[in-house]
Design a protein around this motif. Sequence first.
Motif, PDB file in Angstrom:
ATOM      1  N   ALA A 392     -42.570  10.589 -11.025  1.00  0.00           N
ATOM      2  CA  ALA A 392     -43.760  10.811 -12.112  1.00  0.00           C
ATOM      3  C   ALA A 392     -43.756  11.548 -13.386  1.00  0.00           C
ATOM      4  N   GLN A 393     -42.632  12.654 -13.318  1.00  0.00           N
ATOM      5  CA  GLN A 393     -43.235  13.458 -14.723  1.00  0.00           C
ATOM      6  C   GLN A 393     -41.459  13.706 -14.837  1.00  0.00           C
ATOM      7  N   PHE A 394     -40.788  13.157 -15.625  1.00  0.00           N
ATOM      8  CA  PHE A 394     -39.566  13.205 -16.157  1.00  0.00           C
ATOM      9  C   PHE A 394     -39.421  12.923 -17.878  1.00  0.00           C
ATOM     10  N   TRP A 395     -37.943  13.609 -17.472  1.00  0.00           N
ATOM     11  CA  TRP A 395     -37.958  13.867 -19.395  1.00  0.00           C
ATOM     12  C   TRP A 395     -36.436  12.184 -19.572  1.00  0.00           C
ATOM     13  N   ALA A 396     -36.343  11.549 -20.594  1.00  0.00           N
ATOM     14  CA  ALA A 396     -35.871  10.662 -20.875  1.00  0.00           C
ATOM     15  C   ALA A 396     -35.486  10.630 -22.080  1.00  0.00           C
ATOM     16  N   GLU A 397     -35.237   9.317 -22.731  1.00  0.00           N
ATOM     17  CA  GLU A 397     -35.005   9.088 -24.547  1.00  0.00           C
ATOM     18  C   GLU A 397     -33.531   9.742 -24.418  1.00  0.00           C
ATOM     19  N   THR A 398     -32.826   9.558 -25.839  1.00  0.00           N
ATOM     20  CA  THR A 398     -31.700   9.802 -25.737  1.00  0.00           C
ATOM     21  C   THR A 398     -31.248   9.298 -27.561  1.00  0.00           C
ATOM     22  N   GLY A 399     -30.490   9.920 -28.116  1.00  0.00           N
ATOM     23  CA  GLY A 399     -29.305   9.895 -29.176  1.00  0.00           C
ATOM     24  C   GLY A 399     -28.040   9.146 -29.528  1.00  0.00           C
ATOM     25  N   PHE A 400     -27.891  10.016 -30.019  1.00  0.00           N
ATOM     26  CA  PHE A 400     -26.237   9.347 -30.259  1.00  0.00           C
ATOM     27  C   PHE A 400     -25.028   9.360 -29.132  1.00  0.00           C
ATOM     28  N   PRO A 401     -24.191   9.115 -28.393  1.00  0.00           N
ATOM     29  CA  PRO A 401     -23.931   9.008 -27.031  1.00  0.00           C
ATOM     30  C   PRO A 401     -22.820  10.710 -27.389  1.00  0.00           C
ATOM     31  N   PHE A 402     -22.964  10.935 -26.347  1.00  0.00           N
ATOM     32  CA  PHE A 402     -21.675  12.563 -25.892  1.00  0.00           C
ATOM     33  C   PHE A 402     -20.957  12.182 -24.946  1.00  0.00           C
ATOM     34  N   GLU A 403     -19.630  12.295 -25.998  1.00  0.00           N
ATOM     35  CA  GLU A 403     -18.861  11.858 -24.645  1.00  0.00           C
ATOM     36  C   GLU A 403     -18.076  13.071 -24.791  1.00  0.00           C
ATOM     37  N   LEU A 404     -16.997  13.515 -24.449  1.00  0.00           N
ATOM     38  CA  LEU A 404     -16.536  14.173 -23.745  1.00  0.00           C
ATOM     39  C   LEU A 404     -14.927  13.290 -24.284  1.00  0.00           C
ATOM     40  N   PRO A 405     -14.452  14.419 -25.665  1.00  0.00           N
ATOM     41  CA  PRO A 405     -12.793  13.833 -26.502  1.00  0.00           C
ATOM     42  C   PRO A 405     -12.162  13.245 -25.575  1.00  0.00           C
ATOM     43  N   ASN A 406     -11.883  14.018 -24.370  1.00  0.00           N
ATOM     44  CA  ASN A 406     -10.002  13.404 -23.682  1.00  0.00           C
ATOM     45  C   ASN A 406     -10.390  12.524 -22.566  1.00  0.00           C
ATOM     46  N   ASP A 408     -12.573  11.011 -22.041  1.00  0.00           N
ATOM     47  CA  ASP A 408     -14.499   9.811 -22.013  1.00  0.00           C
ATOM     48  C   ASP A 408     -15.281   9.818 -21.285  1.00  0.00           C
ATOM     49  N   TYR A 409     -15.742  11.218 -20.586  1.00  0.00           N
ATOM     50  CA  TYR A 409     -17.042  10.817 -19.519  1.00  0.00           C
ATOM     51  C   TYR A 409     -17.756  10.580 -20.986  1.00  0.00           C
ATOM     52  N   ARG A 410     -18.592   9.884 -20.320  1.00  0.00           N
ATOM     53  CA  ARG A 410     -20.141   9.628 -21.012  1.00  0.00           C
ATOM     54  C   ARG A 410     -21.468  11.184 -19.832  1.00  0.00           C
ATOM     55  N   ILE A 411     -22.400  11.559 -20.960  1.00  0.00           N
ATOM     56  CA  ILE A 411     -22.937  12.082 -20.401  1.00  0.00           C
ATOM     57  C   ILE A 411     -24.621  11.463 -21.215  1.00  0.00           C
ATOM     58  N   SER A 412     -25.264  11.379 -20.023  1.00  0.00           N
ATOM     59  CA  SER A 412     -26.338  10.505 -21.086  1.00  0.00           C
ATOM     60  C   SER A 412     -27.599  11.839 -20.680  1.00  0.00           C
ATOM     61  N   TYR A 413     -27.922  12.276 -21.946  1.00  0.00           N
ATOM     62  CA  TYR A 413     -29.121  13.313 -22.377  1.00  0.00           C
ATOM     63  C   TYR A 413     -30.581  12.849 -22.570  1.00  0.00           C
ATOM     64  N   ALA A 414     -31.261  14.556 -21.898  1.00  0.00           N
ATOM     65  CA  ALA A 414     -32.635  13.986 -22.771  1.00  0.00           C
ATOM     66  C   ALA A 414     -33.504  14.321 -23.485  1.00  0.00           C
ATOM     67  N   THR A 415     -34.203  14.138 -23.880  1.00  0.00           N
ATOM     68  CA  THR A 415     -34.591  14.877 -25.450  1.00  0.00           C
ATOM     69  C   THR A 415     -36.482  14.623 -24.941  1.00  0.00           C
ATOM     70  N   GLY A 416     -36.849  13.839 -24.613  1.00  0.00           N
ATOM     71  CA  GLY A 416     -38.592  13.493 -24.342  1.00  0.00           C
ATOM     72  C   GLY A 416     -38.904  14.292 -23.414  1.00  0.00           C
ATOM     73  N   TYR A 417     -40.476  13.887 -23.636  1.00  0.00           N
ATOM     74  CA  TYR A 417     -40.882  14.313 -21.852  1.00  0.00           C
ATOM     75  C   TYR A 417     -42.430  13.328 -21.660  1.00  0.00           C
TER      76      TYR A 417
END
Length: 474
Positions: A392-406, A408-417
């Motif tokens: 019931a408690q978690f972090w979500a929300e995101t912005g521009f993609p976070f992608e490793l340069p070589n 190309d693995y994309r990592i989802s990240y969370a900014t809002g509670y």
Amino acid sequence: MKLFFKIIGAIFALLVLATAGGVAANWQLVNQILTYSPLILPPFYGDPADRAAAQEQDIRFLRHLTKYDRSFSADEVEAFNTHLDAMAARAGEMSDAEFYLDVSKAAAISDNGHTNASKSPTYRQFNHAGVRFYWFADGLYIVRAENTFADLVGTRVTGVEGRTPESVNAALGVYTGGAAQFRKLYGVHIMESPELMHAAGLAASSDELTLTVLDNAGEPRSVTLPAIKEQGQETLPIRRPWMSLRGDDLPGEDGAWARVLDFSDGGAPLYLETPQENFLVKHLHGGVYLRPQLLLQREETPVLEQFQRVINDAPEGGYAFMAVDLRLSPGGDYTKVLDFVKAAPGTLNSDGKLYIITSPQTFSAALVTAAFLKYYGGDQAVIIGQPMGDHAQFWAETGFPFELPNSDYRISYATGYHDWEDGCTGKHEYCFTQNILHEVPAGSIEPGVMMAPTFSDYASGRDIIMDRILKERP
């Protein structure tokens, strides 16, 4: 010329004023974007000279993840950096599979469902053993297999490389963050790949996978499956765990795979009927069943209109029941369900029930939808099924993609509670802006009626949850 510059200056001043006025008028939205949707610029490291340099650059950029993701505690940030130090010491020595798993493990340290490495490489980049697994209440089963191994379809897996499936699942949990049931779902993607299992230290070879299965007579049988890597695999569309249950060909199968169920002649239970459709509605026995999947308002997923149609079509006197099936929903945008969740209870008759059907695949905005329905439905609402894919408690929300340069693995990240049990407004610095406007204290979001299907339930084509709902309808 002076007049020209005066005109240009006047135009510039008007633009500044207009921009300032727009920002002032929409300050809440602007503040939300600035706070929860960071701009992430790609790194400019230059072309790597070799594999070691490529992995080192990816690791260097990955270190920035905790600058954006707020779900990491101070101790977890320390553990994250220690893990990356160990990765850096092995740069160039790691296979692609080892590197992917180490990246996944790094992201999962925060143990947050919205903070994870993309799972798409598990079925796009790495090999597989020609079988698809799925967990049921009574264990792990093979639900699909390449035609060469069609006789394995429907067998229960009791051993994976000499280990129990449960112990393998526990070992794979470090590569996915979030609730245990969510990690278990996505662990099968790794378990299906000899390459990834070998990289995890759970298989003797990257070229084959040895299983122990129980045949139809209940006798154990050992089988070694060679690794398969198919042409076009890298372009496969997104594959969510539940899709292995479908009764039709999945992308890339092209008739070359056997499966437990085949619904080509109809007869599918509602939760698997026309699974390619994002929104299914059925009126039955005076009630209504609806199965939304992706909760986004797009041309191909017009959920606002579809939800509204369910409300508009309520019979005089109200529905006898409403079953909102969120078992297959990965989420989307919860603001698109607000009108529906508030209006839905009012479409029921005085004895009507609002059933909220959930599973470990009910995630993100779908979990929020379940919380809304429980809150607004009051005494008429009941959550039925399995625990959802997050707390019931978690972090979500995101912005521009976070992608490793070589890689190309994309990592989802969370900014809002989020806190959909008690609410986070006024209690947390980063309570997401939309929550401040719309959140409700829904209380416990655990199922009030716990029901998990066994393999035989699935194989029979039954839906034990809808069977119960229709049996107890008013």
